[in-house]
Design an enzyme around this catalytic site. Structure first.
Site, PDB file in Angstrom:
ATOM      1  N   CYS A 187       0.849  -1.185   0.000  1.00  0.00           N
ATOM      2  CA  CYS A 187       0.000   0.000   0.000  1.00  0.00           C
ATOM      3  C   CYS A 187       0.888   1.240   0.000  1.00  0.00           C
ATOM      4  CB  CYS A 187      -0.912   0.010   1.224  1.00  0.00           C
ATOM      5  SG  CYS A 187      -2.073  -1.365   1.300  1.00  0.00           S
ATOM      6  N   LEU A 244      -3.763  -1.595  -1.557  1.00  0.00           N
ATOM      7  CA  LEU A 244      -3.770  -2.864  -2.271  1.00  0.00           C
ATOM      8  C   LEU A 244      -4.452  -3.859  -1.347  1.00  0.00           C
ATOM      9  CD1 LEU A 244      -2.853  -4.653  -4.689  1.00  0.00           C
ATOM     10  CD2 LEU A 244      -0.815  -5.196  -3.336  1.00  0.00           C
ATOM     11  N   LEU A 260      -6.164  -8.660   2.619  1.00  0.00           N
ATOM     12  CA  LEU A 260      -7.096  -9.214   3.606  1.00  0.00           C
ATOM     13  C   LEU A 260      -8.322  -8.310   3.672  1.00  0.00           C
ATOM     14  CD1 LEU A 260      -4.613 -10.183   6.465  1.00  0.00           C
ATOM     15  CD2 LEU A 260      -5.691 -11.715   4.805  1.00  0.00           C
ATOM     16  N   ASN A 274       0.749   0.134   5.926  1.00  0.00           N
ATOM     17  CA  ASN A 274       1.231  -0.578   4.739  1.00  0.00           C
ATOM     18  C   ASN A 274       1.873  -1.874   5.196  1.00  0.00           C
ATOM     19  OD1 ASN A 274       2.377  -1.405   2.273  1.00  0.00           O
ATOM     20  ND2 ASN A 274       4.202  -0.154   2.613  1.00  0.00           N
ATOM     21  N   GLY A 275       1.407  -3.018   4.690  1.00  0.00           N
ATOM     22  CA  GLY A 275       2.044  -4.269   5.043  1.00  0.00           C
ATOM     23  C   GLY A 275       1.051  -5.354   5.374  1.00  0.00           C
ATOM     24  N   GLU A 276       1.531  -6.362   6.073  1.00  0.00           N
ATOM     25  CA  GLU A 276       0.691  -7.477   6.514  1.00  0.00           C
ATOM     26  C   GLU A 276       1.101  -7.898   7.925  1.00  0.00           C
ATOM     27  OE1 GLU A 276      -0.585 -10.775   3.836  1.00  0.00           O
ATOM     28  OE2 GLU A 276       0.941  -9.940   2.512  1.00  0.00           O
ATOM     29  N   ASP A 280      -6.284  -6.862   8.725  1.00  0.00           N
ATOM     30  CA  ASP A 280      -5.281  -6.810   9.782  1.00  0.00           C
ATOM     31  C   ASP A 280      -5.030  -5.384  10.254  1.00  0.00           C
ATOM     32  OD1 ASP A 280      -4.212  -6.214   7.308  1.00  0.00           O
ATOM     33  OD2 ASP A 280      -2.367  -7.343   7.577  1.00  0.00           O
ATOM     34  N   SER A 306       8.805 -15.225  -1.804  1.00  0.00           N
ATOM     35  CA  SER A 306      10.108 -15.473  -2.425  1.00  0.00           C
ATOM     36  C   SER A 306      11.078 -15.984  -1.366  1.00  0.00           C
ATOM     37  CB  SER A 306      10.664 -14.196  -3.057  1.00  0.00           C
ATOM     38  OG  SER A 306      11.129 -13.308  -2.051  1.00  0.00           O
ATOM     39  N   GLY A 307      12.274 -16.315  -1.801  1.00  0.00           N
ATOM     40  CA  GLY A 307      13.297 -16.790  -0.874  1.00  0.00           C
ATOM     41  C   GLY A 307      14.287 -15.722  -0.473  1.00  0.00           C
TER      42      GLY A 307
END
Length: 414
Positions: free
Chosen positions: A2, A51, A54, A76-78, A103, A384-385
């Site tokens: 976001c 964006l 959730l 911004n984030g999760e 969240d 991703s890793g």
């Protein structure tokens, strides 16, 4: 991801220019195409581009108010453990009046009950947020433990600016664009500009694992600020860290097999939380150990084939797509591959200066953009890793260090 943007005007306590706030918010539309929100509270203007991951409904709209109306947040984030936090809030405070399943609402109401610093210690996730306490007249800026999500801020012409990207701050007509020689020096050594510096002299990144509190009733906005220490020394500013990495004092004496199995459980638990999403989800797959392990655990958890994405190169010297294809075939993922030519890479270069607001010389930035663009055609979120080599000593420089030490140790330290 976001987009966060905002401005606090001190030279006119009752006015924020809506056009400037709109411009700061809209220039971040690529970060949040799903919804847009602005809120003006006297001399404070907050902007957000969302964006939706959730709760894709309007109930997750930001800027968001806490249930009490005391706090306003741009996030911004999760927060990966937000469902566990909701259970905690219900158990400890008998609160269950949720308006959404986002969240962001979990976070702002957790803050209402336990305070900002305690809430930060309880979070698992990647995030950056700006919070306004309407009762205490304080602004809080915070960033996750690893600094995954960006947050810039600047004190300029009797105003405090903040945003997810520098381009938002530059919308303010009197933003100081003087180049920081300290940041430039760090860039030539590291190939990027570390927090708290930015490429601009009076603009800073909120450090990872940090909380910055600004008391608006006593904040000294008249001083010229050229470095981060000067800013944190201003009246009304409190800087603190809520988390720092602590290396174990003694190495683990557990047998290898036990450590291996314990690590797998930790990784699986982490990935399972990161797969909670209301939008399509996939993964970047290079064929290396890190991304292959992430995808393997994702596929173990998922009942459906995981969407995986790989960039290959016509130049076989740099092409890892064959390895990725074999891993995808073994794991039975729904694999997508794009083979990139030299011309494709060259055409990406002019776009980089708009993606990165300051000098950045990571050699993987071109393929990262291309694989992200490929993934966007199928999914909204990709795991991703990244970070695996840093955490587990996978780069050649780590492996070479122990060999070089066999020779270097004979030289006196002075």
């Amino acid at each position: 991801m976001c987009g966060i943007a905002g401005i606090i005007g001190f030279n006119n306590a009752n006015h924020i220019d809506p056009a400037t706030l709109d411009q700061m918010t809209d220039i971040l539309s690529h970060r949040g195409p799903d919804s847009r929100g602005t809120k003006v509270l006297g001399h404070i203007g907050l902007g957000h581009r969302r964006l939706s991951i959730l709760d894709t409904s309007n109930a997750g709209h930001q800027p968001m108010l806490s249930h009490s109306g005391r706090y306003v947040i741009c996030f911004n984030g999760e927060i990966y453990n937000h469902l566990e936090l909701r259970s905690f809030i219900f158990k400890e405070f008998s609160f269950d009046k949720w308006n959404s399943s986002s969240d962001t609402e979990t976070l702002i109401n957790l803050i209402s009950f336990v305070g900002v610093k305690q809430a930060l210690k309880m979070l698992e996730g990647m995030f950056a947020f700006v919070l306004y306490d309407q009762q205490e007249k304080k602004i809080f800026l915070a960033r996750d433990r690893a600094g995954e999500k960006p947050l810039y801020f600047s004190s300029a012409n009797k105003a405090l600016l903040f945003g997810s990207e520098l381009k938002a701050l530059r919308c303010f007509s009197k933003h100081d664009d003087t180049i920081s020689t300290t940041a430039l020096n760090a860039y030539t050594q590291l190939n990027y500009i570390p927090a708290p510096y930015s490429i601009y002299q009076g603009t800073f990144k909120c450090p990872q694992g940090a909380l910055i509190s600004i008391d608006l009733s006593s904040f000294d906005y008249s001083s010229t600020v050229n470095n981060f220490d000067q800013f944190t020394s201003l009246n009304g500013v409190t800087f603190s860290t809520y988390w720092e990495f602590e290396a174990p004092k003694q190495p683990s004496l557990m047998p290898y097999e036990i450590m291996r199995d314990k690590l797998e459980k930790i990784l699986e638990s982490s990935i399972k939380k990161q797969m909670i999403s209301d939008v399509p989800l996939g993964a970047f797959l290079s064929g290396g150990v890190d991304s292959s392990l992430v995808v393997a655990l994702m596929q173990k958890i998922s009942e459906q084939p995981i969407e995986t994405f790989t960039i290959g190169f016509e130049n076989k010297k740099y092409d890892e797509s064959i390895h990725a294809s074999k891993v995808a075939d073994h794991l039975k993922t729904n694999h997508h591959e794009l083979i990139v030519s030299d011309q494709d890479a060259l055409e990406t270069i002019p776009l980089l200066s708009n993606m990165y607001d300051e000098p950045f010389a990571d050699s993987s930035q071109i393929p990262t953009f291309l694989v992200s663009r490929l993934a966007q055609t199928k999914v909204t979120v990709s795991l991703s890793g990244d970070g695996g080599d840093e955490l587990f000593g996978g780069y050649n420089r780590y492996l070479l260090a122990s060999k070089l030490w066999d020779y270097i140790k004979f030289f006196p330290f002075p």
